[in-house]
Scaffold this active site. Sequence first.
Site, PDB file in Angstrom:
ATOM      1  N   HIS A 302       0.800  -1.171  -0.006  1.00 33.55           N
ATOM      2  CA  HIS A 302      -0.037  -0.055   0.089  1.00 33.55           C
ATOM      3  C   HIS A 302       1.034   1.116  -0.044  1.00 33.55           C
ATOM      4  O   HIS A 302       0.760   2.188  -0.633  1.00 33.55           O
ATOM      5  CB  HIS A 302      -0.786   0.049   1.349  1.00 33.55           C
ATOM      6  CG  HIS A 302      -1.665   1.324   1.481  1.00 33.55           C
ATOM      7  ND1 HIS A 302      -2.943   1.603   0.648  1.00 33.55           N
ATOM      8  CD2 HIS A 302      -1.596   2.358   2.374  1.00 33.55           C
ATOM      9  CE1 HIS A 302      -3.265   2.904   1.239  1.00 33.55           C
ATOM     10  NE2 HIS A 302      -2.630   3.186   1.948  1.00 33.55           N
ATOM     11  N   HIS A 307       1.026   5.115  -2.252  1.00 36.09           N
ATOM     12  CA  HIS A 307       1.402   6.499  -1.758  1.00 36.09           C
ATOM     13  C   HIS A 307       2.826   7.187  -2.481  1.00 36.09           C
ATOM     14  O   HIS A 307       2.806   8.175  -3.023  1.00 36.09           O
ATOM     15  CB  HIS A 307       1.396   6.463  -0.300  1.00 36.09           C
ATOM     16  CG  HIS A 307       0.456   6.630   0.416  1.00 36.09           C
ATOM     17  ND1 HIS A 307      -0.549   7.641   0.476  1.00 36.09           N
ATOM     18  CD2 HIS A 307      -0.130   5.695   1.306  1.00 36.09           C
ATOM     19  CE1 HIS A 307      -1.577   7.433   1.035  1.00 36.09           C
ATOM     20  NE2 HIS A 307      -1.364   6.341   1.589  1.00 36.09           N
TER      21      HIS A 307
END
Length: 523
Positions: A302, A307
């Site tokens: 993730h 990001h």
Amino acid sequence: MALRTLRSTARAYRTARTTSACFASEPTQKPDQRGYMPPNPAHGTLYPTVQELTEPRTSVLLECNDNPGALHEILKYFWKYDINITHIESRPSKNESFEFFVDFHATPNAATTSALLDNLKKETRRMLVLDARNVPWFPRHVSDLDVVANRILDAGTDLESDHPGFNDPVYRERRVGLAENAMNHRFGNPIPHISYSEDELATWKAVYERLETLLSSYACSEYLKILPMMKQHCGYSADNIPQQADISNFLQRTTGFQLRPVAGLLSSRDFLNGLAFRTFFCTQYIRHHSMPLYTPEPDIVHELMGHAPMFADPDFAEFSQEIGLASLGASDKDIERLARCYWHSVEFGVCREDGQLKAYGAGLLSSFGELEYSCAPYRPAGDADEYPELLPWDPVVAAETDFPITTYQPTYFVAQNLADAKQRMRKFCESMNRPFYARYNSNTQGVWVDRAVALDEVHVGSRRAPPAPERLRRTALAEPPALRCAFRRRRALARTHGPPRVPHTRDMRAHAGPPSSPTDVDD
């Protein structure tokens, strides 16, 4: 007449004073609208040094006659006594007068301050010396993030009984080592290199290859432009987990952002405060190899796939920092509003490109199920038959919009583009009732504020969670766990044909609790 901010007037007086002891000559480089300026030691700076970040401030309220030149008569004394104004506001008062709020660098009991105040009394109808504003503690320099980084709410080693790695002693020991690595990290030290095992590399590859097929169709153009650069400079590939040190160095060269290891969940306030310094708190562990397409918490898939690439885009970097700067010293209520904006944009934001929906939020970019569900023009998509609601990106609305954390999002906010998203977020932050105006100086890596503030006490070095009401609550209605994607409520990036109780591929989110049926895949 609405409150009128006169920062430009104060700035003109400040920059004109060539004899100022606080500021050097104006640099040839120009900062952006929020004060970010690439480091250039060869030039001076209009911003304070690290030592000046905590320089004493004095605030006064002045009532003056509404005559031409009234402000000039006041400001000339600041010039006379070589005192730097940091903030000035004006507003109409009664009896044909104006009130001026002025904040300046000075110790209240200093001789020059006393002389200044004596002259101001003579030039004004009324003068009142104001106390500093009490605000929640916030970091003033990037090194202060060492104070908050270990104030974790849930440690990365705290595995719940339904976690795939709960009964794996090797995995648990690995998590302990990575958590200690993050807890021991300090400002100025390089991010340690991590050697990943064969199981970890295989897990990364399974998710990477599954995501790569969808990202080309549904990721925003900025992401698709940056990902090849991450492959070239940071080692992104299906067969290699990139090192956070390499990613952080790359981001610093592109937008000034950096990664900082963290051992677990932070409060919304602490996490957002890091963004003000262009710092993203990043986990270091990966999901359990037995279920590579499912994660019960934010892991490096993730963080690094969702990001990290977006922080290399200038508009997205400024957008994220805008939220961070607004969080400094903010009230608990405003932290909640900013956290909702973060959730609906940085985590689950979408934009339009040539009439098609594209994802820029990390929660979508790292979840192939919800990526397809949110952006695909057809149904079923992401194993769901319904279409989500689409609203234009408006931070005012997003700040008041709650969200589920155990299902796909029923509503997505759609920006025209990242520049549009940034500008709207900036206007929203400027409209907030903020206790001060904050500006980041990349040369000193510190934050400058424009008025006197008194910070609440912080327990330096404490690993305990902040006291209520700042403690992160377990619902999306208060201080949302959005900032770490609410993963402690367990999010399924996908389920495959593994366990017998999950007979078909799922990338969905359902109610909390241990999975016990095909629809009990938790978020």
